[in-house]
Design a protein around this motif. Structure first.
Motif, PDB file in Angstrom:
ATOM      1  N   ALA A 168      55.779  -7.337   1.673  1.00  0.00           N
ATOM      2  CA  ALA A 168      56.652  -7.172   2.838  1.00  0.00           C
ATOM      3  C   ALA A 168      55.790  -7.005   4.094  1.00  0.00           C
ATOM      4  O   ALA A 168      54.605  -6.663   4.014  1.00  0.00           O
ATOM      5  N   HIS A 169      56.388  -7.231   5.245  1.00  0.00           N
ATOM      6  CA  HIS A 169      55.624  -7.208   6.497  1.00  0.00           C
ATOM      7  C   HIS A 169      55.786  -5.903   7.276  1.00  0.00           C
ATOM      8  O   HIS A 169      54.855  -5.458   7.948  1.00  0.00           O
ATOM      9  N   TYR A 170      56.972  -5.317   7.212  1.00  0.00           N
ATOM     10  CA  TYR A 170      57.232  -4.079   7.944  1.00  0.00           C
ATOM     11  C   TYR A 170      58.027  -3.127   7.060  1.00  0.00           C
ATOM     12  O   TYR A 170      58.875  -3.552   6.271  1.00  0.00           O
ATOM     13  N   VAL A 171      57.759  -1.823   7.230  1.00  0.00           N
ATOM     14  CA  VAL A 171      58.555  -0.781   6.589  1.00  0.00           C
ATOM     15  C   VAL A 171      58.975   0.191   7.680  1.00  0.00           C
ATOM     16  O   VAL A 171      58.122   0.812   8.329  1.00  0.00           O
ATOM     17  N   PHE A 172      60.281   0.300   7.901  1.00  0.00           N
ATOM     18  CA  PHE A 172      60.814   1.140   8.962  1.00  0.00           C
ATOM     19  C   PHE A 172      61.550   2.352   8.379  1.00  0.00           C
ATOM     20  O   PHE A 172      61.683   2.500   7.165  1.00  0.00           O
ATOM     21  N   ASP A 173      62.044   3.172   9.270  1.00  0.00           N
ATOM     22  CA  ASP A 173      62.660   4.460   8.922  1.00  0.00           C
ATOM     23  C   ASP A 173      64.030   4.535   9.592  1.00  0.00           C
ATOM     24  O   ASP A 173      64.118   4.491  10.818  1.00  0.00           O
ATOM     25  N   THR A 174      65.106   4.639   8.799  1.00  0.00           N
ATOM     26  CA  THR A 174      66.439   4.664   9.411  1.00  0.00           C
ATOM     27  C   THR A 174      66.731   5.980  10.137  1.00  0.00           C
ATOM     28  O   THR A 174      67.751   6.075  10.819  1.00  0.00           O
ATOM     29  N   ALA A 175      65.871   6.988   9.986  1.00  0.00           N
ATOM     30  CA  ALA A 175      66.022   8.175  10.830  1.00  0.00           C
ATOM     31  C   ALA A 175      65.796   7.804  12.289  1.00  0.00           C
ATOM     32  O   ALA A 175      66.324   8.455  13.200  1.00  0.00           O
ATOM     33  N   PHE A 176      65.020   6.749  12.524  1.00  0.00           N
ATOM     34  CA  PHE A 176      64.798   6.260  13.886  1.00  0.00           C
ATOM     35  C   PHE A 176      66.083   5.662  14.453  1.00  0.00           C
ATOM     36  O   PHE A 176      66.512   6.009  15.566  1.00  0.00           O
ATOM     37  N   SER A 177      66.725   4.774  13.713  1.00  0.00           N
ATOM     38  CA  SER A 177      67.964   4.170  14.206  1.00  0.00           C
ATOM     39  C   SER A 177      69.103   5.179  14.259  1.00  0.00           C
ATOM     40  O   SER A 177      70.058   5.005  15.028  1.00  0.00           O
ATOM     41  N   ARG A 178      68.991   6.236  13.471  1.00  0.00           N
ATOM     42  CA  ARG A 178      70.019   7.274  13.521  1.00  0.00           C
ATOM     43  C   ARG A 178      70.038   7.978  14.872  1.00  0.00           C
ATOM     44  O   ARG A 178      71.082   8.477  15.309  1.00  0.00           O
ATOM     45  N   ASP A 179      68.906   8.010  15.566  1.00  0.00           N
ATOM     46  CA  ASP A 179      68.898   8.607  16.906  1.00  0.00           C
ATOM     47  C   ASP A 179      69.822   7.831  17.840  1.00  0.00           C
ATOM     48  O   ASP A 179      70.512   8.425  18.682  1.00  0.00           O
ATOM     49  N   PHE A 180      69.833   6.500  17.726  1.00  0.00           N
ATOM     50  CA  PHE A 180      70.797   5.709  18.498  1.00  0.00           C
ATOM     51  C   PHE A 180      72.222   6.125  18.151  1.00  0.00           C
ATOM     52  O   PHE A 180      73.075   6.290  19.030  1.00  0.00           O
ATOM     53  N   ALA A 181      72.500   6.267  16.845  1.00  0.00           N
ATOM     54  CA  ALA A 181      73.848   6.608  16.398  1.00  0.00           C
ATOM     55  C   ALA A 181      74.280   7.971  16.931  1.00  0.00           C
ATOM     56  O   ALA A 181      75.431   8.149  17.366  1.00  0.00           O
ATOM     57  N   LEU A 182      73.376   8.934  16.911  1.00  0.00           N
ATOM     58  CA  LEU A 182      73.713  10.270  17.407  1.00  0.00           C
ATOM     59  C   LEU A 182      73.989  10.244  18.907  1.00  0.00           C
ATOM     60  O   LEU A 182      74.966  10.851  19.388  1.00  0.00           O
ATOM     61  N   LEU A 183      73.149   9.558  19.653  1.00  0.00           N
ATOM     62  CA  LEU A 183      73.338   9.482  21.109  1.00  0.00           C
ATOM     63  C   LEU A 183      74.662   8.804  21.460  1.00  0.00           C
ATOM     64  O   LEU A 183      75.411   9.284  22.329  1.00  0.00           O
ATOM     65  N   GLU A 184      74.964   7.687  20.786  1.00  0.00           N
ATOM     66  CA  GLU A 184      76.201   6.970  21.072  1.00  0.00           C
ATOM     67  C   GLU A 184      77.423   7.779  20.647  1.00  0.00           C
ATOM     68  O   GLU A 184      78.442   7.803  21.354  1.00  0.00           O
ATOM     69  N   SER A 185      77.341   8.455  19.511  1.00  0.00           N
ATOM     70  CA  SER A 185      78.475   9.263  19.048  1.00  0.00           C
ATOM     71  C   SER A 185      78.730  10.435  19.975  1.00  0.00           C
ATOM     72  O   SER A 185      79.882  10.783  20.258  1.00  0.00           O
ATOM     73  N   GLY A 186      77.664  11.044  20.466  1.00  0.00           N
ATOM     74  CA  GLY A 186      77.831  12.147  21.404  1.00  0.00           C
ATOM     75  C   GLY A 186      78.524  11.714  22.679  1.00  0.00           C
ATOM     76  O   GLY A 186      79.444  12.379  23.165  1.00  0.00           O
ATOM     77  N   ARG A 187      78.106  10.571  23.223  1.00  0.00           N
ATOM     78  CA  ARG A 187      78.733  10.079  24.456  1.00  0.00           C
ATOM     79  C   ARG A 187      80.188   9.689  24.211  1.00  0.00           C
ATOM     80  O   ARG A 187      81.047   9.936  25.065  1.00  0.00           O
ATOM     81  N   GLU A 188      80.450   9.057  23.069  1.00  0.00           N
ATOM     82  CA  GLU A 188      81.833   8.672  22.794  1.00  0.00           C
ATOM     83  C   GLU A 188      82.728   9.897  22.646  1.00  0.00           C
ATOM     84  O   GLU A 188      83.863   9.915  23.124  1.00  0.00           O
ATOM     85  N   PHE A 189      82.206  10.951  21.997  1.00  0.00           N
ATOM     86  CA  PHE A 189      83.032  12.156  21.847  1.00  0.00           C
ATOM     87  C   PHE A 189      83.358  12.790  23.187  1.00  0.00           C
ATOM     88  O   PHE A 189      84.508  13.159  23.454  1.00  0.00           O
ATOM     89  N   VAL A 190      82.355  12.929  24.040  1.00  0.00           N
ATOM     90  CA  VAL A 190      82.591  13.553  25.347  1.00  0.00           C
ATOM     91  C   VAL A 190      83.596  12.743  26.154  1.00  0.00           C
ATOM     92  O   VAL A 190      84.488  13.295  26.819  1.00  0.00           O
ATOM     93  N   LYS A 191      83.506  11.423  26.089  1.00  0.00           N
ATOM     94  CA  LYS A 191      84.448  10.576  26.808  1.00  0.00           C
ATOM     95  C   LYS A 191      85.866  10.784  26.268  1.00  0.00           C
ATOM     96  O   LYS A 191      86.828  10.919  27.034  1.00  0.00           O
ATOM     97  N   ARG A 192      85.996  10.814  24.947  1.00  0.00           N
ATOM     98  CA  ARG A 192      87.322  11.036  24.354  1.00  0.00           C
ATOM     99  C   ARG A 192      87.875  12.406  24.738  1.00  0.00           C
ATOM    100  O   ARG A 192      89.050  12.541  25.083  1.00  0.00           O
ATOM    101  N   TYR A 193      87.027  13.421  24.671  1.00  0.00           N
ATOM    102  CA  TYR A 193      87.482  14.780  24.956  1.00  0.00           C
ATOM    103  C   TYR A 193      88.001  14.883  26.388  1.00  0.00           C
ATOM    104  O   TYR A 193      89.063  15.456  26.639  1.00  0.00           O
ATOM    105  N   ARG A 194      87.260  14.322  27.330  1.00  0.00           N
ATOM    106  CA  ARG A 194      87.672  14.399  28.727  1.00  0.00           C
ATOM    107  C   ARG A 194      88.973  13.646  28.981  1.00  0.00           C
ATOM    108  O   ARG A 194      89.848  14.129  29.691  1.00  0.00           O
ATOM    109  N   GLN A 195      89.107  12.488  28.371  1.00  0.00           N
ATOM    110  CA  GLN A 195      90.299  11.683  28.611  1.00  0.00           C
ATOM    111  C   GLN A 195      91.502  12.204  27.847  1.00  0.00           C
ATOM    112  O   GLN A 195      92.614  12.206  28.362  1.00  0.00           O
TER     113      GLN A 195
END
Length: 592
Positions: A168-195
């Protein structure tokens, strides 16, 4: 392609209901005015007999991932026992084809790929594909528990096994992509809560389009979307819950977007099909998730994640090559691309100005919260900061301090987290919960009503059945009444104990014959605790790196997505869910 021998039925304690019928094996596509009949011979073979007496032997039906996703017959997190693809044998085939292509000098250039995509003739040469392996932190923890080594040592040895040994050429870590998921989920929650709480007149836009007209505010509670078993259950049996689900993709699928859309171009490919992406996951349902049509490119005929193999399948691969994980070589973590790794000491965790001695090499960084991704912990802290300007530490959420109250549920897989303002310690302003395992999920979904589109648009939806109270804010603003529901956010996982106990994880060893002593837990609960400890050891050695302090993620937001809240970000990081059409088939009519 036969599915992996590692796919086995073990403890189906999350089983929902027996399949009333699997329609695929007996599905017959009849033509108009077709009066043929089916005959079964002594060997069990099926033959179609025409009116003229001609017989045609029918082929044995096969069941694919797409069949499972489109059918409402089976409801279980081990639904992938029907899978005929998505095994480590597929990975072997791709690696073998790569070696044949290299031997024949048939490495496909970016130009040749472009001509193939544009429909023009290209030289008929064996196709060479860049192979990427993404490893989940839960899988690392499971292997660490079995072999009594650290998750970091597991990762470094898997680097050697996948890259140096298999090719194989690359080995990555999904804990890295999970940071994207956490950031996006946090923003979506705050938007929902306010609206939703504030009764805003402007609703959420579609996660995949900025040009669509305003839609009603997405309702609360917001439900986690990282678990494909839970998503499959909701789409097939409780479609009224779908509007509550977070639109953020799971870490597996965000890594798929990152690999196929960003990495493919960085390594010189003009087609994402030239990258073969494998995810190592703790759960069989991740195979089903990767096969969703939403994650398939019709333009390039490729999926974001081509193949998912479980932790157990990785262990089987090692055994097939007569390898014992602690004894194989290790590669350093120097190439930490798309890997959640740090160079500083844990003491530097929350003080970027601190001067600390650098360690010799990068080490894995931990993630806050539960071993199922830490969604509740991060979103609670983010919401407290954005909505109420109160900074919660990791310890506040873990220990229940600084306005956080933790209430145990009826079982260890059910728990409430309440957050109170200093000015009012009687009424919580945020109510979060965890619900792991289908027993708790079923109790939850019974309380959730379908959000009425008209009332949701004005913030007066019913939310959760029998537990909503409306507070009139004056006759002039009656249409925008604030709504209080029992929960604002729920971290939901299909497996009891969450992802650390996924169906694809390693099982406890068989107890040795008495009186031979053993220090390895053989009790399932003790084994889960040991795996949990291995998972959390990463944070103890490398510290916790909050997603908003991951500089590589910040850079990718700019260089890959063009910023936050962009059309590109919505396309790459969000998805949609839809109800699965119910199929009424009598189980008595099915012949096996």
């Amino acid at each position: 392609m036969g599915f992996s021998g590692a796919v086995t039925l073990t403890d189906l304690n999350d089983f929902i209901t027996p399949s009333q019928a699997c329609i695929k094996p007996v599905e017959v596509k009849k033509k108009a005015n077709d009066q043929s009949q089916i005959r079964i011979d002594d060997t069990g073979g099926y033959y179609e007999v025409s009116r003229d007496g001609d017989e045609t032997k029918l082929e044995t039906a096969s069941i694919s991932l797409n069949d499972c996703l489109a059918c409402s017959g089976c409801i279980t997190s081990a639904e992938s026992v029907l899978i005929t693809m998505q095994s480590h044998k597929e990975l072997y085939d791709v690696l073998k084809a790569n070696k044949e292509a290299e031997a024949n000098g048939g490495v496909v250039s970016a130009g040749e790929v472009a001509m193939e995509v544009n429909g023009e003739e290209a030289p008929q040469r064996p196709q060479f594909r860049t192979v990427v392996i993404s490893v989940s932190p839960q899988s690392r923890a499971s292997l660490a528990a079995k072999y009594n080594i650290t998750p970091l040592e597991v990762h470094k040895r898997l680097l050697w096994f996948f890259k140096s040994y298999l090719g194989a050429h690359y080995v990555f870590d999904t804990a890295f992509s999970r940071d994207f998921a956490l950031l996006e989920s946090g923003r979506e929650f705050v938007k929902r809560y306010r609206q939703y709480r504030g009764g805003g007149a402007i609703g959420l836009q579609s996660p995949l389009s900025t040009s669509s007209p305003p839609s009603p505010p997405a309702p609360l509670p917001m439900l986690a979307s990282a678990c494909p078993g839970w998503i499959c259950y909701a789409e097939k049996t409780h479609d009224h819950i779908i509007p509550y689900i977070d639109s953020t993709k799971s870490p597996q699928q965000i890594m798929g977007s990152l690999v196929k859309d960003y990495l493919a171009r960085q390594v010189g490919h003009t087609s994402p099909a030239q990258v073969y992406h494998v995810a190592v996951m703790p759960c069989y349902d991740k195979k089903l998730e990767a096969s969703r049509q939403d994650f398939y490119s019709d333009l390039y005929s490729t999926r974001d994640v081509d193949c998912v193999i479980t932790t157990g399948e990785v262990d089987q691969m090692l055994a097939e090559h007569n390898m014992h994980l602690p004894d194989i070589p290790a590669l350093p973590l120097d190439d930490s691309l798309f890997t959640k790794a740090v160079m500083h000491s844990p003491a530097d965790n929350y003080n970027p100005m601190a001067i600390t001695a650098l360690i010799d090499a990068p080490i894995l960084a931990g993630t806050e919260g539960s071993s199922s991704g830490g969604y509740l912990s991060y979103i609670l802290r983010y919401a407290a900061s954005e909505l109420f300007n109160i900074q919660l530490s990791l310890e506040d959420v873990e220990a229940g301090t600084n306005g956080v109250e933790i209430r145990p549920g009826r079982n260890p897989d059910s728990k409430e987290y309440l957050f109170y303002l200093p000015t009012d310690t009687e009424t919580p302003v945020l109510r979060f919960a965890i619900a792991y395992g289908f027993r708790n999920i079923q109790n939850l979904v019974r309380k959730v009503d379908a959000p009425a589109s008209a009332s949701a648009a004005t913030g007066t939806g019913t939310g959760m059945r029998g537990a909503v109270r409306r507070r009139r804010v004056g006759a002039a603003s009656a249409s925008t009444a604030a709504v209080t529901a029992p929960y604002d956010y729920i971290e939901i996982m299909a497996c009891p104990s969450g992802c650390i106990n996924g169906g694809g994880q390693l099982k406890p060893p068989t107890p040795p014959p008495s009186p031979i002593p053993t220090t390895t837990p053989t009790n399932p609960r003790d084994w889960i605790n040991l795996t949990e400890q291995a998972y959390r050891s990463v944070a103890r050695t490398g510290g916790v790196q909050p997603p908003d302090r991951n500089a590589a993620v910040d850079l990718l937001y700019e260089t890959w997505l063009g910023g936050r809240e962009t059309e590109k970000a919505r396309e790459m990081l969000h998805t949609r869910y839809r109800a699965v059409e119910k199929t009424d088939v009598s189980g008595l009519a099915v012949k096996w």
